[in-house]
Design a protein around this motif. Structure first.
Motif, PDB file in Angstrom:
ATOM      1  N   ARG A  66      11.813  28.931  42.282  1.00 58.68           N
ATOM      2  CA  ARG A  66      11.759  28.999  43.748  1.00 58.68           C
ATOM      3  C   ARG A  66      12.406  30.287  44.266  1.00 58.68           C
ATOM      4  NH1 ARG A  66      10.574  24.139  46.442  1.00 58.68           N
ATOM      5  NH2 ARG A  66      10.712  22.227  45.189  1.00 58.68           N
ATOM      6  N   GLU A  67      13.479  30.720  43.612  1.00 57.00           N
ATOM      7  CA  GLU A  67      14.247  31.873  44.090  1.00 57.00           C
ATOM      8  C   GLU A  67      13.631  33.211  43.677  1.00 57.00           C
ATOM      9  OE1 GLU A  67      18.182  31.387  42.620  1.00 57.00           O
ATOM     10  OE2 GLU A  67      18.471  29.438  43.595  1.00 57.00           O
ATOM     11  N   ARG A  68      12.812  33.209  42.626  1.00 56.34           N
ATOM     12  CA  ARG A  68      12.263  34.481  42.123  1.00 56.34           C
ATOM     13  C   ARG A  68      11.064  34.905  42.954  1.00 56.34           C
ATOM     14  NH1 ARG A  68      10.133  38.739  40.543  1.00 56.34           N
ATOM     15  NH2 ARG A  68      10.569  39.647  38.467  1.00 56.34           N
ATOM     16  N   GLU A  69      11.247  35.961  43.756  1.00 55.44           N
ATOM     17  CA  GLU A  69      10.154  36.485  44.569  1.00 55.44           C
ATOM     18  C   GLU A  69       9.211  37.313  43.710  1.00 55.44           C
ATOM     19  OE1 GLU A  69      11.672  38.541  47.939  1.00 55.44           O
ATOM     20  OE2 GLU A  69      12.615  36.767  48.814  1.00 55.44           O
ATOM     21  N   LEU A  70       7.931  37.240  44.025  1.00 53.68           N
ATOM     22  CA  LEU A  70       6.905  37.975  43.293  1.00 53.68           C
ATOM     23  C   LEU A  70       6.190  38.941  44.228  1.00 53.68           C
ATOM     24  CD1 LEU A  70       4.967  35.345  41.126  1.00 53.68           C
ATOM     25  CD2 LEU A  70       6.632  37.025  40.315  1.00 53.68           C
ATOM     26  N   SER A  71       6.019  40.170  43.781  1.00 57.06           N
ATOM     27  CA  SER A  71       5.147  41.076  44.520  1.00 57.06           C
ATOM     28  C   SER A  71       3.706  40.690  44.209  1.00 57.06           C
ATOM     29  CB  SER A  71       5.399  42.524  44.092  1.00 57.06           C
ATOM     30  OG  SER A  71       4.981  42.719  42.750  1.00 57.06           O
ATOM     31  N   GLN A  72       2.783  41.115  45.038  1.00 60.92           N
ATOM     32  CA  GLN A  72       1.387  40.795  44.775  1.00 60.92           C
ATOM     33  C   GLN A  72       0.925  41.432  43.475  1.00 60.92           C
ATOM     34  OE1 GLN A  72      -0.530  38.550  46.526  1.00 60.92           O
ATOM     35  NE2 GLN A  72      -1.767  38.804  44.680  1.00 60.92           N
ATOM     36  N   ALA A  73       1.480  42.604  43.158  1.00 58.85           N
ATOM     37  CA  ALA A  73       1.122  43.265  41.897  1.00 58.85           C
ATOM     38  C   ALA A  73       1.573  42.426  40.705  1.00 58.85           C
ATOM     39  CB  ALA A  73       1.749  44.653  41.842  1.00 58.85           C
ATOM     40  N   GLU A  74       2.791  41.871  40.785  1.00 57.29           N
ATOM     41  CA  GLU A  74       3.285  41.022  39.696  1.00 57.29           C
ATOM     42  C   GLU A  74       2.415  39.787  39.544  1.00 57.29           C
ATOM     43  OE1 GLU A  74       8.009  41.168  39.150  1.00 57.29           O
ATOM     44  OE2 GLU A  74       7.396  40.692  41.206  1.00 57.29           O
ATOM     45  N   THR A 118       6.417  33.532  45.521  1.00 56.25           N
ATOM     46  CA  THR A 118       7.433  33.246  44.511  1.00 56.25           C
ATOM     47  C   THR A 118       6.771  32.734  43.232  1.00 56.25           C
ATOM     48  OG1 THR A 118       7.697  30.929  45.176  1.00 56.25           O
ATOM     49  CG2 THR A 118       9.107  32.568  46.288  1.00 56.25           C
ATOM     50  N   SER A 119       7.545  32.700  42.148  1.00 51.37           N
ATOM     51  CA  SER A 119       7.035  32.136  40.894  1.00 51.37           C
ATOM     52  C   SER A 119       6.676  30.670  41.069  1.00 51.37           C
ATOM     53  CB  SER A 119       8.091  32.278  39.788  1.00 51.37           C
ATOM     54  OG  SER A 119       8.234  33.618  39.387  1.00 51.37           O
ATOM     55  N   TRP A 120       7.457  29.958  41.886  1.00 54.33           N
ATOM     56  CA  TRP A 120       7.192  28.548  42.146  1.00 54.33           C
ATOM     57  C   TRP A 120       5.851  28.383  42.859  1.00 54.33           C
ATOM     58  CZ3 TRP A 120       8.266  23.918  40.625  1.00 54.33           C
ATOM     59  CH2 TRP A 120       8.100  22.814  41.460  1.00 54.33           C
ATOM     60  N   GLY A 121       5.571  29.246  43.837  1.00 57.63           N
ATOM     61  CA  GLY A 121       4.306  29.190  44.545  1.00 57.63           C
ATOM     62  C   GLY A 121       3.129  29.442  43.622  1.00 57.63           C
ATOM     63  N   LEU A 122       3.295  30.396  42.689  1.00 60.75           N
ATOM     64  CA  LEU A 122       2.205  30.710  41.756  1.00 60.75           C
ATOM     65  C   LEU A 122       1.984  29.560  40.777  1.00 60.75           C
ATOM     66  CD1 LEU A 122       0.092  32.735  40.933  1.00 60.75           C
ATOM     67  CD2 LEU A 122       1.790  33.857  39.467  1.00 60.75           C
ATOM     68  N   LEU A 123       3.068  28.927  40.348  1.00 54.85           N
ATOM     69  CA  LEU A 123       2.931  27.764  39.455  1.00 54.85           C
ATOM     70  C   LEU A 123       2.195  26.634  40.159  1.00 54.85           C
ATOM     71  CD1 LEU A 123       3.533  26.282  36.806  1.00 54.85           C
ATOM     72  CD2 LEU A 123       5.750  25.623  37.784  1.00 54.85           C
ATOM     73  N   ASN A 124       2.539  26.373  41.426  1.00 59.03           N
ATOM     74  CA  ASN A 124       1.853  25.338  42.192  1.00 59.03           C
ATOM     75  C   ASN A 124       0.372  25.662  42.360  1.00 59.03           C
ATOM     76  OD1 ASN A 124       3.941  23.452  42.754  1.00 59.03           O
ATOM     77  ND2 ASN A 124       4.782  24.816  44.297  1.00 59.03           N
ATOM     78  N   ALA A 125       0.079  26.921  42.623  1.00 54.34           N
ATOM     79  CA  ALA A 125      -1.317  27.327  42.785  1.00 54.34           C
ATOM     80  C   ALA A 125      -2.094  27.115  41.493  1.00 54.34           C
ATOM     81  CB  ALA A 125      -1.386  28.797  43.210  1.00 54.34           C
ATOM     82  N   PHE A 126      -1.458  27.413  40.378  1.00 54.88           N
ATOM     83  CA  PHE A 126      -2.127  27.264  39.087  1.00 54.88           C
ATOM     84  C   PHE A 126      -2.400  25.798  38.771  1.00 54.88           C
ATOM     85  CE2 PHE A 126      -2.105  26.725  34.468  1.00 54.88           C
ATOM     86  CZ  PHE A 126      -3.086  27.630  34.099  1.00 54.88           C
ATOM     87  N   THR A 127      -1.396  24.938  38.966  1.00 52.89           N
ATOM     88  CA  THR A 127      -1.583  23.528  38.638  1.00 52.89           C
ATOM     89  C   THR A 127      -2.584  22.855  39.573  1.00 52.89           C
ATOM     90  OG1 THR A 127       0.368  22.953  39.970  1.00 52.89           O
ATOM     91  CG2 THR A 127       0.704  23.266  37.608  1.00 52.89           C
ATOM     92  N   TYR A 128      -2.664  23.342  40.823  1.00 52.08           N
ATOM     93  CA  TYR A 128      -3.586  22.725  41.771  1.00 52.08           C
ATOM     94  C   TYR A 128      -5.019  23.241  41.601  1.00 52.08           C
ATOM     95  CZ  TYR A 128      -5.799  21.282  46.123  1.00 52.08           C
ATOM     96  OH  TYR A 128      -6.664  20.739  47.040  1.00 52.08           O
ATOM     97  N   ALA A 129      -5.175  24.552  41.546  1.00 48.01           N
ATOM     98  CA  ALA A 129      -6.520  25.138  41.531  1.00 48.01           C
ATOM     99  C   ALA A 129      -7.103  25.246  40.125  1.00 48.01           C
ATOM    100  CB  ALA A 129      -6.490  26.521  42.186  1.00 48.01           C
TER     101      ALA A 129
END
Length: 244
Positions: free
Chosen positions: A162-170, A208-219
């Motif tokens: 949740r705390e790790r912010e991600l750039s769009q490039a990352e 964030t990494s948490w947001g990307l994980l949620n997107a992966f598990t959902y989509a």
């Protein structure tokens, strides 16, 4: 977070009414496990721990010899700390067969899918043949204890994601690597990227990494073989940077 039991429709009272029949070719050590006894043992152990049950689903074959089921749990803790952070839940899946075709199986995961064909996704807590040495209460207690011990770091991991912010490039590079490794197909990678940029559920967040994980598990889940879901989810999670 959810449970899926194909063909669900049986009730606990209906399970109680099913009398298991010992197959003619069963040896002296073989012992049937009544479906209601298995479910009752699981529910008693869950309640003894102070956890909650928010949903239960059961399915049986026409002759009642086999059952698939799942319980969606709430307030899961290890006696001191909650081990399933807010926004997540935990589920138990189970298969019971009194025809000697399959062993008793119990699994655990954030998302569990069970079917009478033998599919039961999640991390395996217990796989046992039906014989006179099976002590259901002890086996279930040991299995859940093992899971709780293994899951004690879940809260720390989620907080770091949740705390790790991600750039769009990352985020883009991680998704490209996901496709290169073949965790999901390229079309699914595109859907995950779209979900990450514009999440269906605002609580899942983005950036964030948490947001990307949620997107992966959902989509991505609709394109992942159910028997490989937990393996793929875990591999993807290890690719995500986490805050120290």
């Amino acid at each position: 977070n959810m449970i899926t039991v194909f063909g669900a429709g049986a009730t606990f009272d209906q399970l109680r009414a099913i009398e298991p029949i010992t197959p003619k070719d069963a040896g002296r050590r073989w012992k049937p496990i009544p479906h209601f006894e298995l479910v009752e043992t699981l529910k008693d152990e869950v309640m003894t721990r102070g956890w909650g049950i928010t949903k239960e689903l059961f399915s049986t074959t026409k002759d009642g010899s086999e059952m698939a089921g799942a319980l969606l749990l709430d307030k899961v803790h290890n006696g001191h700390d909650v081990i399933v952070p807010g926004g997540m839940s935990l589920a138990l899946g189970f298969l019971n067969c009194n025809t000697r075709r399959k062993a008793l199986q119990i699994t655990v995961g954030a998302e569990v899918t069970c079917c009478l064909n033998g599919l039961c996704t999640g991390s395996i807590l217990l796989t046992r043949v039906h014989d006179h040495t099976v002590d259901l209460i002890t086996e279930v207690e040991i299995g859940l204890n093992k899971y709780v011990n293994a899951a004690k770091d879940i809260g720390t991991i989620v907080a770091g994601l949740r705390e790790r912010e991600l750039s769009q490039a990352e985020a883009s590079e991680i998704l490209m690597e996901t496709g290169r490794r073949g965790l999901v197909g390229w079309a699914a990678v595109g859907r995950v990227d779209a979900e990450y940029r514009h999440p269906t559920f605002t609580d899942n967040g983005t950036g964030t990494s948490w947001g990307l994980l949620n997107a992966f598990t959902y989509a991505g889940r609709q394109n992942i073989n159910p028997t490989r879901q937990m393996e793929v989810y875990n591999k993807f999670r290890t690719m995500l940077p986490i805050a120290a």
